[in-house]
Design a protein around this motif. Structure first.
Motif, PDB file in Angstrom:
ATOM      1  N   MET A  87     -79.664  -8.599 -55.263  1.00 11.32           N
ATOM      2  CA  MET A  87     -81.140  -8.543 -55.281  1.00 11.32           C
ATOM      3  C   MET A  87     -81.653  -8.229 -56.677  1.00 11.32           C
ATOM      4  SD  MET A  87     -83.055  -9.327 -52.903  1.00 11.32           S
ATOM      5  CE  MET A  87     -84.516  -9.986 -53.664  1.00 11.32           C
ATOM      6  N   ILE A  88     -80.923  -7.322 -57.357  1.00  7.60           N
ATOM      7  CA  ILE A  88     -81.299  -7.020 -58.742  1.00  7.60           C
ATOM      8  C   ILE A  88     -81.234  -8.294 -59.562  1.00  7.60           C
ATOM      9  CG2 ILE A  88     -80.508  -5.879 -60.850  1.00  7.60           C
ATOM     10  CD1 ILE A  88     -80.011  -3.420 -59.342  1.00  7.60           C
ATOM     11  N   PHE A  89     -80.163  -9.052 -59.306  1.00  2.00           N
ATOM     12  CA  PHE A  89     -79.995 -10.308 -60.029  1.00  2.00           C
ATOM     13  C   PHE A  89     -81.207 -11.205 -59.791  1.00  2.00           C
ATOM     14  CE2 PHE A  89     -78.893 -14.764 -59.612  1.00  2.00           C
ATOM     15  CZ  PHE A  89     -78.496 -15.029 -60.909  1.00  2.00           C
ATOM     16  N   ARG A  90     -81.642 -11.263 -58.519  1.00  8.07           N
ATOM     17  CA  ARG A  90     -82.755 -12.125 -58.161  1.00  8.07           C
ATOM     18  C   ARG A  90     -84.029 -11.707 -58.898  1.00  8.07           C
ATOM     19  NH1 ARG A  90     -82.408 -15.656 -54.292  1.00  8.07           N
ATOM     20  NH2 ARG A  90     -84.214 -17.019 -54.174  1.00  8.07           N
ATOM     21  N   SER A 124     -81.795   0.039 -64.228  1.00  5.54           N
ATOM     22  CA  SER A 124     -80.797  -1.032 -64.157  1.00  5.54           C
ATOM     23  C   SER A 124     -81.459  -2.405 -64.205  1.00  5.54           C
ATOM     24  CB  SER A 124     -79.921  -0.872 -62.913  1.00  5.54           C
ATOM     25  OG  SER A 124     -80.707  -0.930 -61.760  1.00  5.54           O
ATOM     26  N   LEU A 125     -82.690  -2.508 -63.677  1.00  6.81           N
ATOM     27  CA  LEU A 125     -83.423  -3.783 -63.786  1.00  6.81           C
ATOM     28  C   LEU A 125     -83.649  -4.148 -65.247  1.00  6.81           C
ATOM     29  CD1 LEU A 125     -86.382  -3.839 -61.225  1.00  6.81           C
ATOM     30  CD2 LEU A 125     -84.322  -5.238 -61.248  1.00  6.81           C
ATOM     31  N   ILE A 126     -84.136  -3.159 -66.006  1.00  5.62           N
ATOM     32  CA  ILE A 126     -84.440  -3.402 -67.420  1.00  5.62           C
ATOM     33  C   ILE A 126     -83.143  -3.733 -68.169  1.00  5.62           C
ATOM     34  CG2 ILE A 126     -85.469  -2.381 -69.488  1.00  5.62           C
ATOM     35  CD1 ILE A 126     -87.495  -2.714 -67.273  1.00  5.62           C
ATOM     36  N   MET A 127     -82.104  -2.960 -67.873  1.00  5.16           N
ATOM     37  CA  MET A 127     -80.827  -3.176 -68.551  1.00  5.16           C
ATOM     38  C   MET A 127     -80.240  -4.541 -68.213  1.00  5.16           C
ATOM     39  SD  MET A 127     -79.882  -0.912 -70.586  1.00  5.16           S
ATOM     40  CE  MET A 127     -80.689   0.540 -71.158  1.00  5.16           C
ATOM     41  N   ALA A 128     -80.350  -4.906 -66.944  1.00  3.58           N
ATOM     42  CA  ALA A 128     -79.802  -6.200 -66.524  1.00  3.58           C
ATOM     43  C   ALA A 128     -80.526  -7.337 -67.240  1.00  3.58           C
ATOM     44  CB  ALA A 128     -79.921  -6.363 -65.008  1.00  3.58           C
ATOM     45  N   GLU A 129     -81.835  -7.155 -67.415  1.00  4.56           N
ATOM     46  CA  GLU A 129     -82.591  -8.194 -68.111  1.00  4.56           C
ATOM     47  C   GLU A 129     -82.171  -8.267 -69.583  1.00  4.56           C
ATOM     48  OE1 GLU A 129     -86.613  -8.368 -66.959  1.00  4.56           O
ATOM     49  OE2 GLU A 129     -87.223  -9.560 -68.694  1.00  4.56           O
ATOM     50  N   ALA A 130     -81.999  -7.099 -70.187  1.00  6.39           N
ATOM     51  CA  ALA A 130     -81.540  -7.066 -71.583  1.00  6.39           C
ATOM     52  C   ALA A 130     -80.157  -7.705 -71.693  1.00  6.39           C
ATOM     53  CB  ALA A 130     -81.499  -5.624 -72.088  1.00  6.39           C
ATOM     54  N   PHE A 131     -79.317  -7.407 -70.720  1.00  5.43           N
ATOM     55  CA  PHE A 131     -77.976  -7.990 -70.709  1.00  5.43           C
ATOM     56  C   PHE A 131     -78.074  -9.520 -70.677  1.00  5.43           C
ATOM     57  CE2 PHE A 131     -74.206  -9.621 -68.640  1.00  5.43           C
ATOM     58  CZ  PHE A 131     -73.189  -8.933 -69.284  1.00  5.43           C
ATOM     59  N   CYS A 132     -78.963 -10.034 -69.828  1.00  5.66           N
ATOM     60  CA  CYS A 132     -79.149 -11.490 -69.737  1.00  5.66           C
ATOM     61  C   CYS A 132     -79.585 -12.054 -71.085  1.00  5.66           C
ATOM     62  CB  CYS A 132     -80.210 -11.833 -68.698  1.00  5.66           C
ATOM     63  SG  CYS A 132     -79.633 -11.597 -67.020  1.00  5.66           S
ATOM     64  N   LEU A 133     -80.545 -11.378 -71.735  1.00  2.90           N
ATOM     65  CA  LEU A 133     -81.015 -11.862 -73.035  1.00  2.90           C
ATOM     66  C   LEU A 133     -79.865 -11.852 -74.037  1.00  2.90           C
ATOM     67  CD1 LEU A 133     -84.529 -10.142 -73.337  1.00  2.90           C
ATOM     68  CD2 LEU A 133     -83.997 -12.467 -72.592  1.00  2.90           C
ATOM     69  N   GLY A 134     -79.101 -10.765 -74.042  1.00  2.00           N
ATOM     70  CA  GLY A 134     -77.970 -10.655 -74.960  1.00  2.00           C
ATOM     71  C   GLY A 134     -76.917 -11.713 -74.679  1.00  2.00           C
ATOM     72  N   PHE A 135     -76.666 -11.929 -73.398  1.00  2.00           N
ATOM     73  CA  PHE A 135     -75.654 -12.913 -73.015  1.00  2.00           C
ATOM     74  C   PHE A 135     -76.113 -14.315 -73.391  1.00  2.00           C
ATOM     75  CE2 PHE A 135     -73.260 -15.528 -69.975  1.00  2.00           C
ATOM     76  CZ  PHE A 135     -71.981 -15.051 -70.238  1.00  2.00           C
ATOM     77  N   GLY A 136     -77.378 -14.608 -73.069  1.00  2.00           N
ATOM     78  CA  GLY A 136     -77.944 -15.908 -73.442  1.00  2.00           C
ATOM     79  C   GLY A 136     -77.882 -16.107 -74.947  1.00  2.00           C
ATOM     80  N   GLY A 137     -78.226 -15.044 -75.691  1.00  2.00           N
ATOM     81  CA  GLY A 137     -78.184 -15.119 -77.152  1.00  2.00           C
ATOM     82  C   GLY A 137     -76.775 -15.402 -77.650  1.00  2.00           C
ATOM     83  N   THR A 138     -75.794 -14.803 -76.993  1.00  2.00           N
ATOM     84  CA  THR A 138     -74.403 -15.025 -77.388  1.00  2.00           C
ATOM     85  C   THR A 138     -74.011 -16.485 -77.179  1.00  2.00           C
ATOM     86  OG1 THR A 138     -73.860 -12.763 -76.748  1.00  2.00           O
ATOM     87  CG2 THR A 138     -72.023 -14.298 -76.988  1.00  2.00           C
ATOM     88  N   ILE A 139     -74.338 -17.005 -76.003  1.00  2.00           N
ATOM     89  CA  ILE A 139     -73.981 -18.390 -75.691  1.00  2.00           C
ATOM     90  C   ILE A 139     -74.661 -19.342 -76.676  1.00  2.00           C
ATOM     91  CG2 ILE A 139     -74.121 -20.209 -73.935  1.00  2.00           C
ATOM     92  CD1 ILE A 139     -72.253 -17.937 -73.149  1.00  2.00           C
ATOM     93  N   VAL A 140     -75.966 -19.140 -76.865  1.00  2.00           N
ATOM     94  CA  VAL A 140     -76.698 -20.022 -77.782  1.00  2.00           C
ATOM     95  C   VAL A 140     -76.148 -19.868 -79.202  1.00  2.00           C
ATOM     96  CG1 VAL A 140     -78.960 -20.489 -78.808  1.00  2.00           C
ATOM     97  CG2 VAL A 140     -78.769 -20.099 -76.352  1.00  2.00           C
TER      98      VAL A 140
END
Ligand SMILES: Nc1ncnc2c1ncn2[C@@H]1O[C@H](COP(=O)(O)OP(=O)(O)OP(=O)(O)O)[C@@H](O)[C@H]1O
Ligand SMILES: [Mg+2]
Lengths: 364, 239
Positions: free
Chosen positions: A1-4, A285-301
């Motif tokens: 759900m957090i992911f969602r 954890s919501l905020i952190m998960a979002e930051a994680f997504c941004l960081g992960f996306g940034g890594t991939i890009v």
């Protein structure tokens, strides 16, 4: 759900998400391109030094592996070294850096050819006049010249006698005598390559030579190959650390700003979640998960962009800047980006956690 | 007589706005038995929402005794209030307050997730509530794709999904037209009658207030009067 929740948040601010990801990707690309360039360059020089066909490299006293002191050795030493036990061939070269990562190597074409197994000519032929140079196919492509063409180096026009397959010592070669003339180093060379009767004797011969020629720079080629690494160039290591630091700062700042804005924009939603009984750790954890997504996306890009950088470098300067893709640095660059992103989300996260639920709900 | 689910004694609440302190509640006393449908009416600023916010654990009381579902709210801290919101009360607001990016289903699932319940399938009795609310077919829509009436019914469903003992509805019909208001009021009545759901509802509308079992009137931070709806019987049998 957090992911969602996170996924929908990220998806509903596509511009913010894309900009954040792109900005985080920049240092990732920088790190990977720099590491790729260093490794590519080192790998290339390793290959080229192996291509000489020598077993031992001999330099003037105090000479180091990665630097050249032009014309520091008397050419007579070449003949002296030839008389050493196990040495079957010796050839001296005179090296003159010409900016960037390139250098012109003055060689005795016959001797050098004998040691390295000879050049393979893609076009043209060997030296015929003192103004002749040989260049490898990479350099030819970079300078857009063919055999028979003219090329300006060291403030004089040279005639491109031949274009050779790469992988032997350097990208550019001129007759040793011409180089000695131009550089005012008559009878001098920068380094001497020795070929032995059997490569297995290299260590023993190096040891013997070190006794006889104390203070001279003497390495077996295999030892030298091992020494050519990022760690052997202290400045490069420092530079990489600086870029890593910049990466941390950019990632931190971008995510701080991005998540700070996100928390402000979503004040009301945070209030709603709190009214449903969301705990502090849930909000965090919501905020952190979002930051994680941004960081992960940034890594991939960032990784993808390092391939773009590689292609761009190759198009601009195929001979000078061989950029390698260094997989082992993906987790390092990604770790830096994501660590910085998570760090950047701490303050916005605290802000969200501390939000008063009633005030948050009253927020328009 | 069993203990009331809500027990309020001499409740005071002062808000500090800048240098002035606003006395929002000045000695409220109230008992709400389990299963009651209570309306709260009163002029703007009389402290109705403030009372809800304290009873619902959104803000602490300044003084007095507040016991909700056996929990003494004067004694618990922030985490105790969070726990109360998570387990014991469900809020319904005038502005619906659905999470705008999520579908109705995901709004409900978020509430379930927060309260630590399974989110993949809805239980049978909750499906009955969805059927009663008439939104079973609208679950995959986002708030922006729904009418106000539908949004408010989803909000009610979300508030009830975790089986809270108490439903707190602050002007639930305030943003709805007459027809939708009526539908929501009837639903609240139904939920109260059929499931025994305890409901507290704030309303400005005198007719809306009549749907409850009891009406309390507030003025200047105190309860000034308690009444029974005049036409209570006419709305249907109270079991
Ligand atoms: N967070 C707050 N900070 C400062 N004062 C507040 C706060 N919340 C409410 N008040 C004040 O407390 C008093 C009671 O407000 P409350 O919202 O409880 O009234 P209400 O009866 O719900 O009014 P309405 O019918 O307009 O919703 C008002 O004077 C209001 O200005
Ligand atoms: Mg109010």
């Amino acid at each position: 759900m957090i992911f969602r929740l996170v996924f929908e948040n990220v998806r509903h601010r596509p511009i913010r998400t894309m900009l954040s990801v792109l900005l985080i990707a920049v240092p990732v690309t920088l790190i990977l391109a720099l590491i790729g360039l260093s490794n590519g360059f080192l790998e290339d020089s390793r290959k080229r030094s192996a291509g000489v066909g020598a077993d031992i490299l001999f330099k003037a006293p105090g000479g180091s592996l990665m630097t050249f002191s032009t014309g520091a050795l008397p050419q007579k030493i070449v003949d002296l070294l030839k008389t050493e036990p196990h040495v079957v061939q010796a050839t001296g070269t005179l090296v003159q850096p010409i900016g960037g990562f390139d250098s012109i190597n003055g060689i005795d074409l016959a001797e050098f050819g004998k040691m390295s197994g000879g050049f393979t000519y893609a076009e043209g032929h060997g030296f015929q006049t003192p103004d002749d140079v040989l260049i490898d196919t990479w350099y030819a492509q970079q300078r857009k010249v063919h055999a028979g063409g003219k090329i300006n180096l060291l403030n004089r026009d040279w005639h491109v006698a031949g274009i050779v397959e790469p992988g032997k010592l350097a990208h550019l070669f001129a007759p040793l005598a011409s180089m000695q003339d131009i550089l005012g180093s008559t009878g001098k060379v920068s380094q001497v390559f020795l070929k032995l009767d059997d490569p297995k004797n290299a260590d023993a011969v190096v040891a013997a030579l070190k006794v006889k020629y104390a203070d001279y720079g003497i390495w077996s080629i295999s030892e030298m190959q091992a020494l050519i690494s990022v760690d052997s160039i202290p400045l490069l290591k420092n530079f990489i650390n600086v870029i890593l630091g910049i990466g941390v700062i950019i990632g931190f700042a971008v995510v701080s700003l991005s998540m700070y804005m996100a928390v402000l924009q979503r004040t009301r939603e945070i209030g709603i979640l709190k009214s449903m009984g969301a705990t502090k750790s849930f909000i965090m954890s919501l905020i952190m998960a979002e930051a994680f997504c941004l960081g992960f996306g940034g890594t991939i890009v960032g990784i993808l962009m390092s391939y773009v950088a590689k292609a761009a470098m190759h198009a601009v300067a195929p001979a000078s800047l061989p950029q390698a893709i260094v997989y082992t640095w993906w987790p390092i660059a990604g770790g830096v980006a994501m660590g910085a992103a998570l760090l950047g989300a701490v303050y916005p996260g605290m802000m969200a956690v501390r939000q008063d639920p009633i005030e948050a709900l009253a927020h328009e | 007589m069993p203990d009331p689910i809500i027990k309020v004694r001499d409740l005071w609440k002062a808000y500090q706005s800048g240098r002035v302190s606003v006395q929002a509640l000045r000695g409220v006393n109230l008992d709400v038995p389990l299963g009651e449908f209570l309306s709260i009416v009163g002029p703007s600023g009389s402290g109705k929402s403030t009372l809800f916010h304290i009873v619902g654990g959104m803000t602490p009381p300044t003084s007095g005794e507040v016991i909700v579902g056996g929990r003494n709210l004067s004694a618990v801290g922030d985490s105790g209030r969070t726990e109360l919101r998570r387990t014991t009360v469900g809020f319904v607001f005038q502005k619906f307050n659905l999470l705008p990016n999520l579908t109705a289903r995901d709004n409900i699932r978020t509430a379930l997730h927060i309260s630590g319940q399974a989110t993949d399938v809805f239980e049978k009795d909750f499906l009955d509530i969805l059927a009663l609310l008439g939104i079973a077919g609208r679950l995959d829509h986002k708030p922006s794709e729904m009418s106000g009436g539908e949004q408010q019914r989803v909000a009610i469903a979300r508030a009830l999904a975790t089986h809270p003992a108490i439903l707190l509805a602050d002007e639930p019909t305030g943003n709805l037209d007459t027809a939708n208001s009526l539908a929501v009021l009837k639903l609240l009545r139904d939920l109260n009658e059929r499931l025994g759901q305890t409901i507290l509802m704030i309303t400005h509308n005198n007719e809306a207030a009549q749907y409850a079992d009891r009406i309390v009137h507030m003025r200047d931070g105190v309860i000034v009067e308690t009444s029974t709806p005049a036409g209570r019987q006419a709305l249907g049998p109270v079991v």
